[in-house]
Motif scaffolding. Structure first.
Motif, mmCIF file in Angstrom:
data_model
loop_
_atom_site.group_PDB
_atom_site.id
_atom_site.type_symbol
_atom_site.label_atom_id
_atom_site.label_comp_id
_atom_site.label_asym_id
_atom_site.label_seq_id
_atom_site.Cartn_x
_atom_site.Cartn_y
_atom_site.Cartn_z
ATOM 1 N N THR A 147 -2.268 -0.357 -6.765
ATOM 2 C CA THR A 147 -2.532 0.899 -6.075
ATOM 3 C C THR A 147 -1.250 1.619 -5.685
ATOM 4 O OG1 THR A 147 -4.591 -0.025 -5.192
ATOM 5 C CG2 THR A 147 -3.733 1.957 -4.134
ATOM 6 N N GLY A 148 -0.304 0.863 -5.122
ATOM 7 C CA GLY A 148 0.949 1.483 -4.702
ATOM 8 C C GLY A 148 1.737 2.032 -5.869
ATOM 9 N N ALA A 149 1.778 1.285 -6.970
ATOM 10 C CA ALA A 149 2.508 1.723 -8.153
ATOM 11 C C ALA A 149 1.868 2.975 -8.746
ATOM 12 C CB ALA A 149 2.551 0.605 -9.182
ATOM 13 N N SER A 150 0.534 3.020 -8.767
ATOM 14 C CA SER A 150 -0.164 4.197 -9.300
ATOM 15 C C SER A 150 0.081 5.421 -8.426
ATOM 16 C CB SER A 150 -1.674 3.916 -9.392
ATOM 17 O OG SER A 150 -1.944 2.899 -10.330
ATOM 18 N N ARG A 151 0.143 5.213 -7.106
ATOM 19 C CA ARG A 151 0.405 6.332 -6.204
ATOM 20 C C ARG A 151 1.803 6.902 -6.445
ATOM 21 N NH1 ARG A 151 0.062 3.793 -1.802
ATOM 22 N NH2 ARG A 151 -2.203 3.954 -1.594
ATOM 23 N N ARG A 152 2.773 6.012 -6.587
ATOM 24 C CA ARG A 152 4.140 6.474 -6.853
ATOM 25 C C ARG A 152 4.230 7.177 -8.202
ATOM 26 N NH1 ARG A 152 5.121 1.418 -4.454
ATOM 27 N NH2 ARG A 152 5.318 0.420 -6.501
ATOM 28 N N LEU A 153 3.458 6.684 -9.153
ATOM 29 C CA LEU A 153 3.444 7.287 -10.482
ATOM 30 C C LEU A 153 2.913 8.720 -10.407
ATOM 31 C CD1 LEU A 153 4.128 6.202 -13.347
ATOM 32 C CD2 LEU A 153 1.688 5.820 -13.677
#
Length: 216
Positions: free
Chosen positions: A13-19
Protein backbone atom coordinates in the motif's frame (compact mmCIF):
# COMPACT_ATOMS: atom_id res chain seq x y z
CA UNK A 1 -2.28 0.30 -29.70
CA UNK A 2 1.04 0.38 -27.87
CA UNK A 3 1.38 0.71 -24.10
CA UNK A 4 4.74 1.26 -22.41
CA UNK A 5 5.20 -0.07 -18.87
CA UNK A 6 8.09 -0.68 -16.49
CA UNK A 7 8.81 -3.47 -14.06
CA UNK A 8 7.93 -2.65 -10.47
CA UNK A 9 10.22 -3.96 -7.76
CA UNK A 10 8.37 -2.82 -4.64
CA UNK A 11 4.82 -3.66 -3.65
CA UNK A 12 2.39 -2.81 -0.88
CA UNK A 13 0.00 0.00 0.00
CA UNK A 14 2.72 2.46 0.94
CA UNK A 15 4.74 1.76 -2.20
CA UNK A 16 1.65 2.18 -4.40
CA UNK A 17 0.83 5.49 -2.71
CA UNK A 18 4.33 6.80 -3.34
CA UNK A 19 4.12 5.59 -6.91
CA UNK A 20 0.89 7.52 -7.51
CA UNK A 21 2.34 10.63 -5.91
CA UNK A 22 5.18 10.48 -8.44
CA UNK A 23 2.77 10.42 -11.41
CA UNK A 24 2.76 6.66 -11.96
CA UNK A 25 0.01 4.03 -11.87
CA UNK A 26 0.60 0.54 -10.45
CA UNK A 27 -0.62 -2.43 -12.44
CA UNK A 28 -0.33 -6.13 -13.07
CA UNK A 29 -0.12 -8.34 -16.14
CA UNK A 30 -1.10 -12.00 -15.86
CA UNK A 31 -2.19 -14.98 -17.91
CA UNK A 32 -0.60 -17.47 -20.29
CA UNK A 33 2.12 -19.72 -18.85
CA UNK A 34 4.25 -16.86 -17.56
CA UNK A 35 4.02 -15.72 -13.93
CA UNK A 36 2.13 -12.55 -13.10
CA UNK A 37 4.27 -9.41 -13.25
CA UNK A 38 3.75 -6.17 -11.32
CA UNK A 39 4.27 -3.07 -13.43
CA UNK A 40 4.01 0.71 -13.38
CA UNK A 41 2.82 3.07 -16.10
CA UNK A 42 2.87 6.81 -16.71
CA UNK A 43 -0.43 8.04 -15.26
CA UNK A 44 -1.20 10.86 -17.70
CA UNK A 45 -0.57 8.72 -20.79
CA UNK A 46 -2.71 5.95 -19.30
CA UNK A 47 -5.51 8.33 -18.30
CA UNK A 48 -5.81 9.66 -21.87
CA UNK A 49 -5.60 6.14 -23.35
CA UNK A 50 -8.53 5.03 -21.20
CA UNK A 51 -10.69 7.72 -22.81
CA UNK A 52 -10.35 5.97 -26.17
CA UNK A 53 -12.91 3.30 -26.97
CA UNK A 54 -10.39 1.13 -28.82
CA UNK A 55 -8.21 0.87 -25.71
CA UNK A 56 -10.96 -1.12 -24.00
CA UNK A 57 -11.72 -3.55 -26.83
CA UNK A 58 -8.50 -4.06 -28.79
CA UNK A 59 -5.45 -6.27 -28.54
CA UNK A 60 -2.76 -4.03 -27.04
CA UNK A 61 1.00 -4.20 -27.48
CA UNK A 62 2.38 -3.95 -23.96
CA UNK A 63 6.10 -3.17 -23.89
CA UNK A 64 8.00 -4.01 -20.70
CA UNK A 65 11.77 -3.71 -20.61
CA UNK A 66 12.05 -3.60 -24.38
CA UNK A 67 9.96 -6.76 -24.88
CA UNK A 68 6.45 -6.58 -26.31
CA UNK A 69 3.55 -8.92 -25.50
CA UNK A 70 -0.07 -9.02 -26.61
CA UNK A 71 -2.55 -8.17 -23.87
CA UNK A 72 -6.14 -7.14 -23.20
CA UNK A 73 -7.31 -4.55 -20.71
CA UNK A 74 -9.22 -6.53 -18.08
CA UNK A 75 -9.89 -4.09 -15.26
CA UNK A 76 -8.97 -0.73 -13.81
CA UNK A 77 -9.90 1.25 -10.72
CA UNK A 78 -10.55 4.99 -10.60
CA UNK A 79 -10.50 7.30 -7.59
CA UNK A 80 -14.07 7.95 -6.34
CA UNK A 81 -13.97 11.66 -7.20
CA UNK A 82 -10.52 12.56 -8.55
CA UNK A 83 -9.41 12.03 -12.17
CA UNK A 84 -6.93 9.44 -10.95
CA UNK A 85 -6.32 5.88 -12.15
CA UNK A 86 -5.53 3.84 -9.04
CA UNK A 87 -4.67 0.47 -10.57
CA UNK A 88 -4.88 -1.40 -13.87
CA UNK A 89 -4.92 -5.08 -14.90
CA UNK A 90 -3.85 -6.58 -18.23
CA UNK A 91 -4.25 -10.17 -19.41
CA UNK A 92 -1.81 -11.84 -21.81
CA UNK A 93 -3.42 -13.45 -24.84
CA UNK A 94 -2.37 -16.29 -27.11
CA UNK A 95 -2.89 -16.16 -30.86
CA UNK A 96 -4.34 -19.70 -30.76
CA UNK A 97 -6.73 -19.32 -27.80
CA UNK A 98 -10.12 -17.64 -27.99
CA UNK A 99 -10.85 -14.69 -25.73
CA UNK A 100 -14.12 -13.55 -24.19
CA UNK A 101 -14.53 -9.81 -24.48
CA UNK A 102 -17.19 -7.14 -24.13
CA UNK A 103 -17.23 -5.11 -27.34
CA UNK A 104 -19.04 -1.77 -27.80
CA UNK A 105 -22.08 -1.55 -30.08
CA UNK A 106 -22.34 1.17 -32.73
CA UNK A 107 -25.95 1.85 -33.74
CA UNK A 108 -26.35 3.05 -37.34
CA UNK A 109 -29.06 4.12 -39.82
CA UNK A 110 -31.73 4.88 -37.22
CA UNK A 111 -32.60 8.16 -38.97
CA UNK A 112 -33.30 6.36 -42.26
CA UNK A 113 -35.67 3.75 -40.83
CA UNK A 114 -39.36 3.96 -41.72
CA UNK A 115 -40.22 3.81 -38.02
CA UNK A 116 -38.42 7.11 -37.40
CA UNK A 117 -39.00 8.90 -40.73
CA UNK A 118 -42.65 8.02 -41.32
CA UNK A 119 -44.07 7.18 -37.90
CA UNK A 120 -42.07 9.43 -35.58
CA UNK A 121 -40.79 6.57 -33.46
CA UNK A 122 -37.98 6.90 -30.96
CA UNK A 123 -35.34 4.16 -30.90
CA UNK A 124 -34.01 3.25 -27.47
CA UNK A 125 -30.61 1.61 -27.00
CA UNK A 126 -31.02 -1.10 -24.36
CA UNK A 127 -27.43 -2.37 -24.38
CA UNK A 128 -24.24 -0.51 -25.25
CA UNK A 129 -21.90 -3.50 -25.48
CA UNK A 130 -22.02 -7.24 -26.01
CA UNK A 131 -19.89 -10.16 -24.87
CA UNK A 132 -18.34 -12.17 -27.69
CA UNK A 133 -15.81 -14.94 -28.25
CA UNK A 134 -13.10 -15.03 -30.93
CA UNK A 135 -9.41 -15.44 -31.59
CA UNK A 136 -7.36 -12.32 -30.81
CA UNK A 137 -6.72 -11.67 -34.51
CA UNK A 138 -10.49 -11.53 -35.16
CA UNK A 139 -11.38 -9.21 -32.28
CA UNK A 140 -13.38 -6.24 -33.65
CA UNK A 141 -13.12 -2.78 -32.09
CA UNK A 142 -16.92 -2.57 -32.21
CA UNK A 143 -19.98 -4.33 -33.65
CA UNK A 144 -22.38 -2.45 -35.89
CA UNK A 145 -26.13 -2.64 -35.25
CA UNK A 146 -28.07 -1.68 -38.40
CA UNK A 147 -31.40 -0.08 -37.43
CA UNK A 148 -32.58 0.75 -40.97
CA UNK A 149 -35.25 -1.99 -40.97
CA UNK A 150 -36.48 -1.74 -37.41
CA UNK A 151 -40.28 -1.48 -37.11
CA UNK A 152 -42.47 0.19 -34.50
CA UNK A 153 -43.17 -2.19 -31.64
CA UNK A 154 -40.31 -4.47 -32.61
CA UNK A 155 -36.87 -5.02 -31.10
CA UNK A 156 -33.42 -5.89 -32.35
CA UNK A 157 -31.96 -8.88 -30.53
CA UNK A 158 -28.39 -10.18 -30.22
CA UNK A 159 -29.10 -13.03 -32.63
CA UNK A 160 -30.27 -10.54 -35.28
CA UNK A 161 -26.74 -9.21 -35.67
CA UNK A 162 -24.45 -10.02 -38.56
CA UNK A 163 -21.24 -10.74 -36.68
CA UNK A 164 -17.78 -10.30 -38.23
CA UNK A 165 -16.00 -13.40 -39.48
CA UNK A 166 -14.64 -15.57 -36.69
CA UNK A 167 -16.77 -13.89 -34.03
CA UNK A 168 -19.54 -15.58 -32.06
CA UNK A 169 -21.75 -14.76 -29.10
CA UNK A 170 -20.70 -16.33 -25.83
CA UNK A 171 -22.95 -19.15 -24.66
CA UNK A 172 -25.06 -17.27 -22.10
CA UNK A 173 -25.69 -14.39 -24.55
CA UNK A 174 -26.65 -16.92 -27.24
CA UNK A 175 -29.17 -18.50 -24.87
CA UNK A 176 -30.61 -15.27 -23.46
CA UNK A 177 -30.70 -13.43 -26.82
CA UNK A 178 -31.01 -10.01 -25.12
CA UNK A 179 -32.71 -6.98 -26.66
CA UNK A 180 -30.24 -4.43 -28.02
CA UNK A 181 -32.67 -1.73 -29.18
CA UNK A 182 -36.37 -1.15 -29.77
CA UNK A 183 -38.64 1.33 -31.55
CA UNK A 184 -41.59 2.91 -29.76
CA UNK A 185 -43.99 5.77 -30.46
CA UNK A 186 -43.55 8.38 -27.67
CA UNK A 187 -46.49 8.41 -25.23
CA UNK A 188 -47.35 12.08 -25.93
CA UNK A 189 -47.36 11.51 -29.68
CA UNK A 190 -49.51 8.39 -29.31
CA UNK A 191 -52.13 10.35 -27.30
CA UNK A 192 -52.16 13.14 -29.89
CA UNK A 193 -52.74 10.59 -32.66
CA UNK A 194 -55.62 8.97 -30.77
CA UNK A 195 -57.26 12.37 -30.13
CA UNK A 196 -56.85 13.44 -33.75
CA UNK A 197 -58.56 10.31 -35.12
CA UNK A 198 -62.10 11.03 -33.73
CA UNK A 199 -61.83 14.66 -34.82
CA UNK A 200 -60.93 13.63 -38.36
CA UNK A 201 -63.86 11.19 -38.46
CA UNK A 202 -66.29 13.83 -37.19
CA UNK A 203 -65.31 16.41 -39.82
CA UNK A 204 -66.99 14.69 -42.81
CA UNK A 205 -70.16 14.12 -40.78
CA UNK A 206 -70.38 17.80 -39.89
CA UNK A 207 -70.34 18.88 -43.54
CA UNK A 208 -73.75 17.39 -44.56
CA UNK A 209 -75.34 18.89 -41.45
CA UNK A 210 -74.08 22.32 -42.44
CA UNK A 211 -75.47 21.87 -45.98
CA UNK A 212 -78.90 20.92 -44.66
CA UNK A 213 -78.98 24.03 -42.49
CA UNK A 214 -78.15 26.27 -45.46
CA UNK A 215 -80.99 24.78 -47.54
CA UNK A 216 -83.44 25.37 -44.74
Amino acid sequence: MKVVAFERSVQGTGASRRLRNSGKTPGIVYGSKDPAAVIELDHNALFHALRKEAFHSSILDLEIGGKTQKVLLRDYQMHPFKPLVLHIDFQRVSATEKVHMRVPLHFTNAETSAAVKLQGAVISHILNDLEISCLPADLPEFIEVDLSKVEVGHSVHAKDLTLPKGVSLVLHVEQENPVLANARIPAVKAVETEEAAPAAAAAPAAAPAADAKDKA
